[in-house]
Design a protein around this motif. Structure first.
Motif, PDB file in Angstrom:
ATOM      1  N   LEU A   1      24.289  50.234 -96.786  1.00  0.00           N
ATOM      2  CA  LEU A   1      25.695  49.851 -96.666  1.00  0.00           C
ATOM      3  C   LEU A   1      26.203  50.175 -95.263  1.00  0.00           C
ATOM      4  N   GLY A   2      25.822  51.335 -94.759  1.00  0.00           N
ATOM      5  CA  GLY A   2      26.241  51.752 -93.427  1.00  0.00           C
ATOM      6  C   GLY A   2      25.720  50.862 -92.314  1.00  0.00           C
ATOM      7  N   ALA A   3      24.667  50.119 -92.583  1.00  0.00           N
ATOM      8  CA  ALA A   3      24.088  49.227 -91.576  1.00  0.00           C
ATOM      9  C   ALA A   3      24.837  47.902 -91.462  1.00  0.00           C
ATOM     10  N   LEU A   4      25.719  47.634 -92.410  1.00  0.00           N
ATOM     11  CA  LEU A   4      26.447  46.359 -92.415  1.00  0.00           C
ATOM     12  C   LEU A   4      27.702  46.440 -91.559  1.00  0.00           C
ATOM     13  N   PRO A   5      28.087  45.324 -90.933  1.00  0.00           N
ATOM     14  CA  PRO A   5      29.358  45.330 -90.195  1.00  0.00           C
ATOM     15  C   PRO A   5      30.532  45.437 -91.160  1.00  0.00           C
ATOM     16  N   ALA A   6      31.485  46.294 -90.832  1.00  0.00           N
ATOM     17  CA  ALA A   6      32.704  46.441 -91.629  1.00  0.00           C
ATOM     18  C   ALA A   6      33.684  45.362 -91.205  1.00  0.00           C
ATOM     19  N   VAL A   7      34.276  44.686 -92.195  1.00  0.00           N
ATOM     20  CA  VAL A   7      35.208  43.604 -91.901  1.00  0.00           C
ATOM     21  C   VAL A   7      36.456  43.735 -92.755  1.00  0.00           C
ATOM     22  N   THR A   8      37.473  42.986 -92.361  1.00  0.00           N
ATOM     23  CA  THR A   8      38.709  42.878 -93.119  1.00  0.00           C
ATOM     24  C   THR A   8      38.671  41.581 -93.908  1.00  0.00           C
ATOM     25  N   GLY A   9      38.978  41.681 -95.191  1.00  0.00           N
ATOM     26  CA  GLY A   9      38.983  40.503 -96.036  1.00  0.00           C
ATOM     27  C   GLY A   9      40.358  40.241 -96.605  1.00  0.00           C
ATOM     28  N   VAL A  10      40.515  39.071 -97.162  1.00  0.00           N
ATOM     29  CA  VAL A  10      41.688  38.730 -97.952  1.00  0.00           C
ATOM     30  C   VAL A  10      41.203  38.091 -99.237  1.00  0.00           C
ATOM     31  N   THR A  11      41.933  38.355-100.289  1.00  0.00           N
ATOM     32  CA  THR A  11      41.658  37.744-101.577  1.00  0.00           C
ATOM     33  C   THR A  11      42.721  36.689-101.808  1.00  0.00           C
ATOM     34  N   VAL A  12      42.266  35.483-102.083  1.00  0.00           N
ATOM     35  CA  VAL A  12      43.177  34.355-102.225  1.00  0.00           C
ATOM     36  C   VAL A  12      43.037  33.716-103.606  1.00  0.00           C
ATOM     37  N   ASN A  13      44.088  33.061-104.034  1.00  0.00           N
ATOM     38  CA  ASN A  13      44.050  32.295-105.280  1.00  0.00           C
ATOM     39  C   ASN A  13      43.545  30.882-105.035  1.00  0.00           C
ATOM     40  N   THR A  14      43.794  30.375-103.863  1.00  0.00           N
ATOM     41  CA  THR A  14      43.326  29.058-103.466  1.00  0.00           C
ATOM     42  C   THR A  14      42.569  29.214-102.157  1.00  0.00           C
ATOM     43  N   VAL A  15      41.292  28.881-102.168  1.00  0.00           N
ATOM     44  CA  VAL A  15      40.490  28.977-100.950  1.00  0.00           C
ATOM     45  C   VAL A  15      41.073  28.017 -99.921  1.00  0.00           C
ATOM     46  N   HIS A  16      41.227  28.504 -98.698  1.00  0.00           N
ATOM     47  CA  HIS A  16      41.808  27.678 -97.641  1.00  0.00           C
ATOM     48  C   HIS A  16      40.903  26.481 -97.344  1.00  0.00           C
ATOM     49  N   GLY A  17      41.515  25.312 -97.158  1.00  0.00           N
ATOM     50  CA  GLY A  17      40.765  24.112 -96.858  1.00  0.00           C
ATOM     51  C   GLY A  17      41.594  23.068 -96.144  1.00  0.00           C
ATOM     52  N   HIS A  18      42.732  23.489 -95.614  1.00  0.00           N
ATOM     53  CA  HIS A  18      43.632  22.581 -94.915  1.00  0.00           C
ATOM     54  C   HIS A  18      43.997  23.226 -93.590  1.00  0.00           C
ATOM     55  N   GLU A  19      43.810  22.496 -92.509  1.00  0.00           N
ATOM     56  CA  GLU A  19      43.995  23.077 -91.175  1.00  0.00           C
ATOM     57  C   GLU A  19      45.351  23.745 -91.000  1.00  0.00           C
ATOM     58  N   GLN A  20      46.419  23.106 -91.472  1.00  0.00           N
ATOM     59  CA  GLN A  20      47.767  23.678 -91.299  1.00  0.00           C
ATOM     60  C   GLN A  20      47.924  24.965 -92.103  1.00  0.00           C
ATOM     61  N   THR A  21      47.359  25.016 -93.294  1.00  0.00           N
ATOM     62  CA  THR A  21      47.444  26.216 -94.121  1.00  0.00           C
ATOM     63  C   THR A  21      46.666  27.356 -93.479  1.00  0.00           C
ATOM     64  N   ILE A  22      45.490  27.052 -92.959  1.00  0.00           N
ATOM     65  CA  ILE A  22      44.670  28.067 -92.292  1.00  0.00           C
ATOM     66  C   ILE A  22      45.410  28.608 -91.076  1.00  0.00           C
ATOM     67  N   GLU A  23      45.971  27.711 -90.285  1.00  0.00           N
ATOM     68  CA  GLU A  23      46.718  28.119 -89.089  1.00  0.00           C
ATOM     69  C   GLU A  23      47.919  28.985 -89.454  1.00  0.00           C
ATOM     70  N   ALA A  24      48.656  28.586 -90.481  1.00  0.00           N
ATOM     71  CA  ALA A  24      49.825  29.359 -90.910  1.00  0.00           C
ATOM     72  C   ALA A  24      49.407  30.737 -91.408  1.00  0.00           C
ATOM     73  N   PHE A  25      48.315  30.796 -92.153  1.00  0.00           N
ATOM     74  CA  PHE A  25      47.827  32.085 -92.628  1.00  0.00           C
ATOM     75  C   PHE A  25      47.461  32.986 -91.457  1.00  0.00           C
ATOM     76  N   LEU A  26      46.715  32.460 -90.504  1.00  0.00           N
ATOM     77  CA  LEU A  26      46.272  33.277 -89.373  1.00  0.00           C
ATOM     78  C   LEU A  26      47.440  33.726 -88.496  1.00  0.00           C
ATOM     79  N   GLU A  27      48.540  32.977 -88.489  1.00  0.00           N
ATOM     80  CA  GLU A  27      49.732  33.409 -87.756  1.00  0.00           C
ATOM     81  C   GLU A  27      50.397  34.602 -88.433  1.00  0.00           C
TER      82      GLU A  27
END
Length: 172
Positions: free
Chosen positions: A83-109
């Motif tokens: 486990l220690g050998a893996l890169p640590a990352v930040t995640g988000v849990t979503v109800n709807t997987v992102h698949g629309h450019e505008q939604t992805i952009e708005a989320f990342l903002e």
């Protein structure tokens, strides 16, 4: 269900394994990561064009355990070598997987995340509430982009995840 099982039984540790999408296109498909911070970015309200988080409207205390600044942070994951050998990352849990450019952009903002899944935050939250050492390990099957199943590497991700899971278990 995880919270109920953890409340009724004793476990030395819990391990959540799964696949995820990556916002970071430099991360290769099939890469395995350790999600140490997760959140629920869709938990809130829309106010016209503006999204307001549940914490901002007082529905959630962003600093009440196991939250840290509105995020679910696994401060003390198990000290398993693989486990220690893996890169640590930040995640988000979503109800709807992102698949629309505008939604992805708005989320990342609104915030930052390296990867997204559909159940990681609930797992971390339940484990941390019950004081069960835990880890969320995910393999990147796709990039977060307009839905393009032809580009997904689900087989490679699952193979890499299986190899990592075996390494973790063999190291116990």
């Amino acid at each position: 269900k995880v919270a109920r099982v953890l409340a009724l039984n004793h476990y030395d540790a819990a391990l959540n394994l799964g696949v995820c999408g990556s916002f970071d296109r430099t991360r290769p498909l099939g890469a395995v990561v350790h999600v140490t911070t997760d959140g629920l970015p869709e938990l809130g309200v829309e106010d016209g064009d503006r999204f307001v988080s549940a914490a901002a409207i007082g529905l959630v205390d962003a600093h009440a355990a196991p939250l840290t600044g509105g995020q679910i942070v696994n401060h003390v994951p198990p000290s398993w070598p693989a486990l220690g050998a893996l890169p640590a990352v930040t995640g988000v849990t979503v109800n709807t997987v992102h698949g629309h450019e505008q939604t992805i952009e708005a989320f990342l903002e609104r915030g930052h995340a390296d990867v997204e899944s559909m159940e990681g935050a609930a797992f971390l939250y339940a484990c941390l509430l019950q004081g069960v050492p835990c880890a969320q390990v995910r393999a990147v099957s796709n990039y977060v982009e307009r839905r393009n199943r032809a580009a997904w590497k689900m087989g490679e991700a699952i193979d890499a995840l299986n190899a990592t899971a075996l390494a973790i278990l063999e190291g116990l």
